[in-house]
Design an enzyme around this catalytic site. Structure first.
Site, PDB file in Angstrom:
ATOM      1  N   GLU A  97       0.798  -1.152  -0.102  1.00 52.64           N
ATOM      2  CA  GLU A  97      -0.068  -0.111   0.042  1.00 52.64           C
ATOM      3  C   GLU A  97       0.917   1.177  -0.023  1.00 52.64           C
ATOM      4  O   GLU A  97       1.642   1.375   0.894  1.00 52.64           O
ATOM      5  CB  GLU A  97      -1.028  -0.015   1.174  1.00 52.64           C
ATOM      6  CG  GLU A  97      -2.116   1.202   1.232  1.00 52.64           C
ATOM      7  CD  GLU A  97      -2.996   1.025   2.233  1.00 52.64           C
ATOM      8  OE1 GLU A  97      -3.244   0.076   2.743  1.00 52.64           O
ATOM      9  OE2 GLU A  97      -3.576   2.030   2.604  1.00 52.64           O
ATOM     10  N   LYS A 127      -7.757  -1.413  10.912  1.00 56.87           N
ATOM     11  CA  LYS A 127      -7.244  -1.752   9.743  1.00 56.87           C
ATOM     12  C   LYS A 127      -6.059  -1.050   9.393  1.00 56.87           C
ATOM     13  O   LYS A 127      -4.810  -1.392   9.029  1.00 56.87           O
ATOM     14  CB  LYS A 127      -8.367  -1.660   8.666  1.00 56.87           C
ATOM     15  CG  LYS A 127      -7.555  -2.293   7.384  1.00 56.87           C
ATOM     16  CD  LYS A 127      -6.632  -1.336   6.384  1.00 56.87           C
ATOM     17  CE  LYS A 127      -6.303  -1.988   5.172  1.00 56.87           C
ATOM     18  NZ  LYS A 127      -5.632  -1.032   4.419  1.00 56.87           N
ATOM     19  N   ASP A 159       4.108 -14.951  11.455  1.00 54.12           N
ATOM     20  CA  ASP A 159       3.011 -15.420  10.785  1.00 54.12           C
ATOM     21  C   ASP A 159       1.545 -14.240  11.110  1.00 54.12           C
ATOM     22  O   ASP A 159       1.105 -14.173  12.038  1.00 54.12           O
ATOM     23  CB  ASP A 159       2.552 -16.539  11.817  1.00 54.12           C
ATOM     24  CG  ASP A 159       0.974 -17.237  11.279  1.00 54.12           C
ATOM     25  OD1 ASP A 159       0.409 -16.541  10.357  1.00 54.12           O
ATOM     26  OD2 ASP A 159       0.965 -18.424  11.486  1.00 54.12           O
ATOM     27  N   HIS A 179      -2.528  10.227   0.707  1.00 51.13           N
ATOM     28  CA  HIS A 179      -2.671   8.816  -0.065  1.00 51.13           C
ATOM     29  C   HIS A 179      -2.433   9.181  -1.598  1.00 51.13           C
ATOM     30  O   HIS A 179      -1.869   8.194  -2.167  1.00 51.13           O
ATOM     31  CB  HIS A 179      -3.927   8.221   0.126  1.00 51.13           C
ATOM     32  CG  HIS A 179      -4.257   7.001  -0.120  1.00 51.13           C
ATOM     33  ND1 HIS A 179      -3.542   6.065   0.715  1.00 51.13           N
ATOM     34  CD2 HIS A 179      -5.118   6.560  -1.113  1.00 51.13           C
ATOM     35  CE1 HIS A 179      -3.808   4.787  -0.016  1.00 51.13           C
ATOM     36  NE2 HIS A 179      -4.904   5.088  -1.109  1.00 51.13           N
TER      37      HIS A 179
HETATM   38  C1  MEV Z   1      -5.883   2.715   4.878  1.00 51.04           C
HETATM   39  O1  MEV Z   1      -5.310   1.886   4.425  1.00 51.04           O
HETATM   40  C2  MEV Z   1      -6.187   2.930   6.391  1.00 51.04           C
HETATM   41  C3  MEV Z   1      -7.151   4.026   6.820  1.00 51.04           C
HETATM   42  O2  MEV Z   1      -8.500   3.742   6.153  1.00 51.04           O
HETATM   43  C4  MEV Z   1      -7.146   3.839   8.486  1.00 51.04           C
HETATM   44  C5  MEV Z   1      -8.221   4.863   9.053  1.00 51.04           C
HETATM   45  O3  MEV Z   1      -9.022   5.007   8.565  1.00 51.04           O
HETATM   46  O4  MEV Z   1      -8.086   4.983  10.335  1.00 51.04           O
HETATM   47  C6  MEV Z   1      -6.671   5.422   6.383  1.00 51.04           C
END
Ligand code: MEV
Length: 431
Positions: free
Chosen positions: A85, A273, A289, A386
């Site tokens: 990513e 995430k 792992d 991003h």
């Molecule tokens: C993207 O990989 C992760 C985010 O969505 C985490 C978040 O929203 O806190 C930017």
């Protein structure tokens, strides 16, 4: 429809590639070429990779990067990350730099206990089973002595064996709930070997006294709620814009974002995430792992009965605190650590950490990643950073050459980036 194939694992690598190319490709020659392009020219190295798993056709590359400037417990680290990513490593580097002028990260181990269970069925008198268990308990330790000898020498081993009556959850269901200290090893093989021996001992000893026990399975648990590490940052709240503080407004925004993740599972999953972007990348780079880590971490996030944020934030005495507590069962010996050259290198970059040190480093990577995401989300929005990091992917997708990429990176310095905008700019450039 695809026909079943017999004895595929016995095919040679070439035969497997032919089979895949013939069955799934419009252009078998291209398929074969792609697969071969990713082979390593060093045959010995390729063989190591071939032998990691069954039916290897080629290698699957992920970028291996480093995020420098992490100050953890007053020591500087450069953290290796394997991830695809685009913005993750840049975000880690930014968060590391941000906190390096604000006291750095502090991390501590809250526990290192690993868990394994022998699951079995028993229809008879629970008291008789308990009496048997208490009588034969020392035998579990004796029968596993050959397995535990080396681990014990190093200070680890089996730390407890408990009989648990689970018949309220499931009829006739009992378990041996066992805990282990596996030091710098993740310990999966050690634990599973001990458990399988416990099962044999239990079956043998119960037969002697005519108790009808049916062992169902013996396996470690990836839910390691006592193998937990805490990582934290804190700094003064002030509006003086000094590099050692943050503003009250910014701190409040982060606290609100965390509170929303605690209140709302839809948000908590995405919030976590983001944490896992940092954790998984280092887990993968260090040959651990990541499926075990993912499963355990998410179970932990739901430990109070509702899926919630892994990170926490507060202001106390004009100080902002932001922290994480995560279960991380990791190893820095065994497994891939001595086999995969990049794993060895990752551990070298981390200055050969113990498993405890690696737990701390990885928790910090998760906290940093979450901080970076929240910082963007509550200020500029996530897309600005991003898309900036994603620009090269978009340009590559659109087929831009090196010169065009250079010009368009400059063009988009102060412009909004999107698929359409990139396509249009490239078209204009080529006119
Ligand atoms: C993207 O990989 C992760 C985010 O969505 C985490 C978040 O929203 O806190 C930017």
């Amino acid at each position: 429809m695809q026909k079943p194939v017999n004895g595929f694992s016995k095919f040679s690598k070439e035969e497997k590639i032919d089979w895949v190319a013939q069955n799934f490709s419009k252009n078998p020659q291209t398929t074969k070429k792609i697969l071969r392009t990713y082979w390593n020219s060093n045959e010995e190295l390729q063989k190591i990779h071939d032998e990691f798993i069954e039916n290897t056709l080629t290698n699957y590359y992920l970028p291996f990067a480093v995020a420098p400037n992490f100050m953890i417990n007053q020591q500087m680290y450069t953290i290796p990350m394997a991830i695809e990513e685009s913005s993750v490593v840049a975000a880690a580097g930014n968060a590391a730099k941000f906190w390096s002028t604000r006291g750095g990260f502090k991390a501590s181990i809250l526990g290192t206990e690993k868990i394994g269970q022998v699951h079995f069925m028993f229809k008879g008198d629970a008291n008789k089973l308990e009496t048997l268990f208490n009588t034969i308990k020392p035998q579990f330790f004796i029968d596993t002595e050959t397995i535990t000898k080396n681990m014990k020498k190093r200070g680890g081993g089996i730390t407890s064996i408990e009989l648990r009556n689970k018949t309220e959850e499931l009829q006739n269901y009992y378990q041996l709930h066992c805990t282990f200290e596996t030091l710098d090893a993740m310990g999966a093989n050690f634990i599973n070997s001990c458990l399988e021996q416990f099962a044999k001992t239990l079956e043998r000893e119960s037969e002697k006294v005519d108790l009808d026990i049916e062992v169902v399975m013996s396996i470690l648990s990836n839910y390691v709620q006592n193998c937990v590490v805490k990582a934290e940052v804190s700094c003064r709240i002030s509006d003086d814009k000094s590099p050692s503080s943050i503003s009250k407004n910014f701190a409040d925004k982060i606290i609100q974002a965390v509170a929303i993740a605690k209140a709302e599972p839809y948000r908590a999953v995405t919030h976590n995430k983001g944490v896992m972007n940092g954790i998984d990348a280092v887990v993968l780079a260090t040959g651990n792992d990541f499926r075990a880590i993912e499963a355990g971490v998410h179970a932990y996030a739901a430990k109070d009965g509702k899926y919630s944020s892994l990170t926490h934030a507060k202001i106390e005495n004009d100080t902002f605190y932001f922290w994480i507590e995560v279960p991380l069962a990791l190893g820095t010996v065994g497994g891939l650590t001595s086999l995969h050259p990049l794993v060895k290198l990752a551990l070298e970059i981390l200055q050969q950490p113990t498993a405890k040190e690696l737990m701390q480093i990885i928790a910090v990577a998760g906290l940093a990643q979450n901080f970076a995401a929240l910082r963007s989300l509550v200020t500029t929005g996530i897309q600005k950073g991003h898309m900036k990091m994603h620009l090269l992917n978009l340009l590559n997708q659109a087929g831009a050459d090196e010169q065009e990429k250079k010009q368009l990176v400059a063009h988009f310095k102060d412009r909004e980036i999107s698929n359409a905008a990139v396509a249009e700019a490239l078209q204009n450039l080529r006119k």
